[in-house]
Design a protein around this motif. Structure first.
Motif, PDB file in Angstrom:
ATOM      1  N   HIS A 244       0.875  -1.146  -0.182  1.00 55.30           N
ATOM      2  CA  HIS A 244       0.224   0.486  -0.265  1.00 55.30           C
ATOM      3  C   HIS A 244       0.544   1.848  -0.023  1.00 55.30           C
ATOM      4  O   HIS A 244       0.871   2.304  -1.112  1.00 55.30           O
ATOM      5  N   LYS A 245       1.558   1.036   1.259  1.00 50.29           N
ATOM      6  CA  LYS A 245       2.991   2.363   0.590  1.00 50.29           C
ATOM      7  C   LYS A 245       3.585   2.898  -0.560  1.00 50.29           C
ATOM      8  O   LYS A 245       3.487   4.046  -0.728  1.00 50.29           O
ATOM      9  N   ILE A 246       3.789   1.865  -1.104  1.00 50.76           N
ATOM     10  CA  ILE A 246       3.889   2.169  -2.826  1.00 50.76           C
ATOM     11  C   ILE A 246       3.076   2.604  -3.568  1.00 50.76           C
ATOM     12  O   ILE A 246       2.454   3.208  -4.463  1.00 50.76           O
ATOM     13  N   PHE A 247       1.598   1.548  -3.902  1.00 54.36           N
ATOM     14  CA  PHE A 247       0.671   1.391  -4.900  1.00 54.36           C
ATOM     15  C   PHE A 247      -0.169   2.761  -4.199  1.00 54.36           C
ATOM     16  O   PHE A 247      -1.347   2.625  -5.191  1.00 54.36           O
ATOM     17  N   SER A 248      -0.876   2.627  -2.566  1.00 54.84           N
ATOM     18  CA  SER A 248      -1.902   3.508  -2.473  1.00 54.84           C
ATOM     19  C   SER A 248      -1.596   5.333  -2.505  1.00 54.84           C
ATOM     20  O   SER A 248      -0.664   5.459  -2.156  1.00 54.84           O
ATOM     21  N   SER A 249      -2.380   5.339  -2.108  1.00 57.89           N
ATOM     22  CA  SER A 249      -2.455   7.102  -1.861  1.00 57.89           C
ATOM     23  C   SER A 249      -2.138   7.863  -0.843  1.00 57.89           C
ATOM     24  O   SER A 249      -2.752   6.509   0.057  1.00 57.89           O
ATOM     25  N   PRO A 250      -1.278   8.311  -0.163  1.00 59.61           N
ATOM     26  CA  PRO A 250      -0.863   9.192   1.156  1.00 59.61           C
ATOM     27  C   PRO A 250      -2.151   9.081   1.807  1.00 59.61           C
ATOM     28  O   PRO A 250      -2.275   8.075   3.386  1.00 59.61           O
ATOM     29  N   GLU A 251      -3.317   9.118   1.579  1.00 56.59           N
ATOM     30  CA  GLU A 251      -4.703   9.223   1.839  1.00 56.59           C
ATOM     31  C   GLU A 251      -4.761   8.053   2.494  1.00 56.59           C
ATOM     32  O   GLU A 251      -6.163   7.961   3.593  1.00 56.59           O
ATOM     33  N   GLU A 252      -5.040   6.914   1.309  1.00 53.52           N
ATOM     34  CA  GLU A 252      -5.583   5.764   1.314  1.00 53.52           C
ATOM     35  C   GLU A 252      -4.267   5.313   2.712  1.00 53.52           C
ATOM     36  O   GLU A 252      -4.933   4.338   3.586  1.00 53.52           O
ATOM     37  N   VAL A 253      -2.948   5.070   2.474  1.00 54.59           N
ATOM     38  CA  VAL A 253      -2.453   4.919   3.433  1.00 54.59           C
ATOM     39  C   VAL A 253      -2.787   5.461   5.572  1.00 54.59           C
ATOM     40  O   VAL A 253      -2.004   4.366   6.251  1.00 54.59           O
ATOM     41  N   ALA A 254      -2.423   6.632   5.218  1.00 51.74           N
ATOM     42  CA  ALA A 254      -2.632   6.996   6.345  1.00 51.74           C
ATOM     43  C   ALA A 254      -4.604   6.162   6.997  1.00 51.74           C
ATOM     44  O   ALA A 254      -4.281   5.830   8.124  1.00 51.74           O
ATOM     45  N   MET A 255      -5.872   6.479   6.340  1.00 55.13           N
ATOM     46  CA  MET A 255      -6.455   5.570   6.849  1.00 55.13           C
ATOM     47  C   MET A 255      -5.344   4.506   6.924  1.00 55.13           C
ATOM     48  O   MET A 255      -6.454   3.090   8.002  1.00 55.13           O
ATOM     49  N   ILE A 256      -5.478   3.390   6.222  1.00 55.88           N
ATOM     50  CA  ILE A 256      -4.708   2.247   6.841  1.00 55.88           C
ATOM     51  C   ILE A 256      -4.202   2.282   8.118  1.00 55.88           C
ATOM     52  O   ILE A 256      -4.574   1.306   8.525  1.00 55.88           O
ATOM     53  N   ASP A 257      -3.335   2.592   7.943  1.00 54.51           N
ATOM     54  CA  ASP A 257      -2.398   2.893   9.303  1.00 54.51           C
ATOM     55  C   ASP A 257      -3.822   2.839  10.887  1.00 54.51           C
ATOM     56  O   ASP A 257      -3.739   2.211  11.586  1.00 54.51           O
ATOM     57  N   ARG A 258      -4.532   4.324  10.180  1.00 57.83           N
ATOM     58  CA  ARG A 258      -4.945   4.349  11.584  1.00 57.83           C
ATOM     59  C   ARG A 258      -6.097   3.246  11.711  1.00 57.83           C
ATOM     60  O   ARG A 258      -6.458   2.407  13.038  1.00 57.83           O
ATOM     61  N   ASP A 259      -6.984   2.980  10.933  1.00 61.98           N
ATOM     62  CA  ASP A 259      -7.933   1.944  11.238  1.00 61.98           C
ATOM     63  C   ASP A 259      -7.831   0.417  10.954  1.00 61.98           C
ATOM     64  O   ASP A 259      -8.323  -0.048  11.551  1.00 61.98           O
ATOM     65  N   CYS A 260      -6.337   0.376  10.817  1.00 65.48           N
ATOM     66  CA  CYS A 260      -6.843  -1.761  11.173  1.00 65.48           C
ATOM     67  C   CYS A 260      -5.844  -1.751  12.901  1.00 65.48           C
ATOM     68  O   CYS A 260      -6.464  -1.975  13.214  1.00 65.48           O
ATOM     69  N   ARG A 261      -4.745  -0.602  12.852  1.00 60.97           N
ATOM     70  CA  ARG A 261      -4.502  -0.500  14.461  1.00 60.97           C
ATOM     71  C   ARG A 261      -5.991  -0.542  15.823  1.00 60.97           C
ATOM     72  O   ARG A 261      -6.598  -1.058  16.541  1.00 60.97           O
ATOM     73  N   SER A 262      -7.162   0.114  14.706  1.00 66.65           N
ATOM     74  CA  SER A 262      -8.075   0.318  16.249  1.00 66.65           C
ATOM     75  C   SER A 262      -8.788  -0.800  15.225  1.00 66.65           C
ATOM     76  O   SER A 262     -10.483  -1.127  16.188  1.00 66.65           O
ATOM     77  N   ALA A 263      -8.579  -1.530  14.081  1.00 66.39           N
ATOM     78  CA  ALA A 263      -9.610  -2.712  14.182  1.00 66.39           C
ATOM     79  C   ALA A 263     -11.080  -2.669  12.995  1.00 66.39           C
ATOM     80  O   ALA A 263     -11.995  -3.058  12.639  1.00 66.39           O
ATOM     81  N   ALA A 264     -10.916  -1.226  12.734  1.00 69.77           N
ATOM     82  CA  ALA A 264     -11.865  -0.617  11.948  1.00 69.77           C
ATOM     83  C   ALA A 264     -12.265  -1.426  10.069  1.00 69.77           C
ATOM     84  O   ALA A 264     -13.484  -1.367   9.670  1.00 69.77           O
ATOM     85  N   LEU A 265     -10.561  -1.464  10.099  1.00 70.74           N
ATOM     86  CA  LEU A 265     -10.852  -1.524   8.706  1.00 70.74           C
ATOM     87  C   LEU A 265     -10.452  -3.313   8.978  1.00 70.74           C
ATOM     88  O   LEU A 265      -9.206  -3.652   9.839  1.00 70.74           O
ATOM     89  N   GLY A 266     -10.726  -4.291   8.256  1.00 70.68           N
ATOM     90  CA  GLY A 266     -10.488  -6.451   7.728  1.00 70.68           C
ATOM     91  C   GLY A 266     -10.052  -6.063   7.012  1.00 70.68           C
ATOM     92  O   GLY A 266      -9.398  -5.525   6.021  1.00 70.68           O
ATOM     93  N   CYS A 267      -9.586  -6.996   6.966  1.00 66.87           N
ATOM     94  CA  CYS A 267      -8.262  -7.470   5.976  1.00 66.87           C
ATOM     95  C   CYS A 267      -8.764  -7.660   4.625  1.00 66.87           C
ATOM     96  O   CYS A 267      -7.628  -7.000   3.823  1.00 66.87           O
ATOM     97  N   VAL A 268      -9.561  -7.975   4.572  1.00 63.02           N
ATOM     98  CA  VAL A 268     -10.332  -8.075   3.064  1.00 63.02           C
ATOM     99  C   VAL A 268     -10.081  -7.104   2.659  1.00 63.02           C
ATOM    100  O   VAL A 268      -9.867  -6.736   1.440  1.00 63.02           O
ATOM    101  N   ASP A 269     -11.234  -5.898   3.095  1.00 62.31           N
ATOM    102  CA  ASP A 269     -11.153  -4.319   2.483  1.00 62.31           C
ATOM    103  C   ASP A 269      -9.967  -3.935   2.109  1.00 62.31           C
ATOM    104  O   ASP A 269      -9.869  -3.298   1.325  1.00 62.31           O
ATOM    105  N   CYS A 270      -9.387  -4.417   3.342  1.00 67.44           N
ATOM    106  CA  CYS A 270      -8.191  -3.617   2.777  1.00 67.44           C
ATOM    107  C   CYS A 270      -7.411  -4.580   1.602  1.00 67.44           C
ATOM    108  O   CYS A 270      -6.649  -3.352   0.687  1.00 67.44           O
ATOM    109  N   LYS A 271      -7.288  -5.439   1.417  1.00 63.83           N
ATOM    110  CA  LYS A 271      -6.808  -5.573   0.467  1.00 63.83           C
ATOM    111  C   LYS A 271      -7.395  -5.741  -1.468  1.00 63.83           C
ATOM    112  O   LYS A 271      -6.703  -5.726  -2.261  1.00 63.83           O
ATOM    113  N   LYS A 272      -8.765  -5.866  -0.771  1.00 69.64           N
ATOM    114  CA  LYS A 272      -9.675  -4.999  -1.597  1.00 69.64           C
ATOM    115  C   LYS A 272      -8.988  -3.477  -2.657  1.00 69.64           C
ATOM    116  O   LYS A 272      -8.732  -3.427  -3.658  1.00 69.64           O
ATOM    117  N   LEU A 273      -8.731  -2.584  -2.508  1.00 71.21           N
ATOM    118  CA  LEU A 273      -8.423  -1.665  -2.297  1.00 71.21           C
ATOM    119  C   LEU A 273      -7.370  -1.709  -2.700  1.00 71.21           C
ATOM    120  O   LEU A 273      -6.399  -1.048  -3.716  1.00 71.21           O
TER     121      LEU A 273
END
Ligand code: SF4
Length: 329
Positions: A244-273
């Motif tokens: 993600h850090k290479i192929f996704s936008s800075p906003e998306e990377v920041a969102m994943i960094d935040r929402d993964c840690r809080s479990a708001a984002l699941g791995c399947v959705d993260c992979k879909k992105l």
């Protein structure tokens, strides 16, 4: 605009290229063209030191060249060719071997590693590999070789061989290449453990279809401590996040960094992105690849033309080298 000098880099013909090849070399090859005269070589002779079965050699060469072209190597600006089509390299290899101590070659960690990997095939070519590599580089009066940290000792050794040759024959025919350190991200395979590699079948091909890309990304190992969807994750140990850090936008990377840690984002959705972003990023590459692939002869013509230009450079160097060695004319 005047270029800063000549760059040389070679890669073994490994067929269709994967994300590790792209991020580790090809992307940089493309960028260097703006500032340097670039010589890019498909080193098929090097491949023979380890390949016992050569049936795929031609096809692998073609597929790799196709990927390089589709990624943006410009054959009008850069010389792109096959190593074995410039016979001067084998001549220079032999001459350089006369000033290279055998003990030094057999002491190299890379040689010892190969002996461990293929104890039944410790061939002469394997020992002389660094000498052939040196010949590859200096044959084209290379100023700069792009290298990652782990390859720096090879270039240092090449510089030693050049110094020995120039001293032994009192010449300046060969140029000591400089290293250009390139920041190469370590790209792990979908197993999340080993470096991405075709032989480990943990790779994602650049030319994969969107569906193939989806299947590979869905197989990717994530944070191993995250068992349930409700468990918080740690992106710092997750290979999906690295991509993600290479192929996704800075906003998306920041969102994943935040929402993964809080479990708001699941791995399947993260992979879909990630799948969406990878497929978007490589869409132009894949379209160009498909277009070039319609005329395979064009790829071979580019390689043959590159070899002709490379031979012209090589012959100039060899005339100076033969003169220095005082080989009869
Ligand atoms: Fe990795 Fe994404 Fe899952 Fe976090 S949410 S563990 S970054 S795949």
């Amino acid at each position: 605009m005047a270029k800063k000098g000549r760059v040389f880099s070679g890669a073994r013909p490994t067929g269709r290229q994967h994300l590790g090849n792209y991020l580790g070399a090809i992307k940089n090859y493309v960028a260097l063209q703006d500032d340097y005269d670039c010589v890019y070589c498909i080193v098929d002779l090097h491949a023979l030191t380890t390949a016992e079965d050569t049936r795929d050699l031609r096809q692998n060469t073609y597929e790799m060249a196709l990927d390089w072209l589709a990624a943006g190597i410009r054959p009008a600006d850069s010389i792109m060719f096959i190593q074995s089509q410039v016979p001067q390299v084998t001549e220079l290899h032999l001459l350089l071997s006369m000033v290279t101590p055998l003990g030094k070659l057999t002491d190299l960690p890379t040689f010892k590693e190969k002996v461990r990997q293929q104890p039944d095939n410790v061939n002469y070519g394997l020992v002389g590999y660094p000498v052939l590599m040196t010949a590859d580089i200096v044959l084209y009066k290379t100023d700069v070789v792009p290298v990652g940290v782990d390859q720096a000792p090879h270039i240092e050794f090449a510089r030693e061989i050049v110094r020995s040759f120039n001293y032994r024959f009192q010449t300046k025919a060969l140029i000591e290449p400089q290293m250009k350190n390139t920041e190469v991200p370590k790209v792990l395979g979908i197993d999340g453990k080993e470096k991405m590699s075709k032989s480990l079948n943990n790779h994602i091909e650049l030319a994969a279809t969107p569906e193939e890309t989806r299947q590979r990304v869905m197989q990717m190992v994530t944070d191993p401590a995250r068992i349930k969807r409700t468990d918080p994750g740690n992106p710092d140990v997750c290979n999906v996040f690295s991509l993600h850090k290479i192929f996704s936008s800075p906003e998306e990377v920041a969102m994943i960094d935040r929402d993964c840690r809080s479990a708001a984002l699941g791995c399947v959705d993260c992979k879909k992105l990630l799948i969406k972003n990878l497929n978007k990023y490589f869409e132009p590459f894949r379209a160009k690849r498909a277009e070039i692939a319609q005329q395979p002869d064009q790829v071979w013509d580019i390689l043959h033309d590159g070899a002709e230009r490379a031979r012209a450079l090589a012959e100039q160097t060899m005339q100076e080298v033969r003169e220095a060695v005082q080989l009869p004319v």
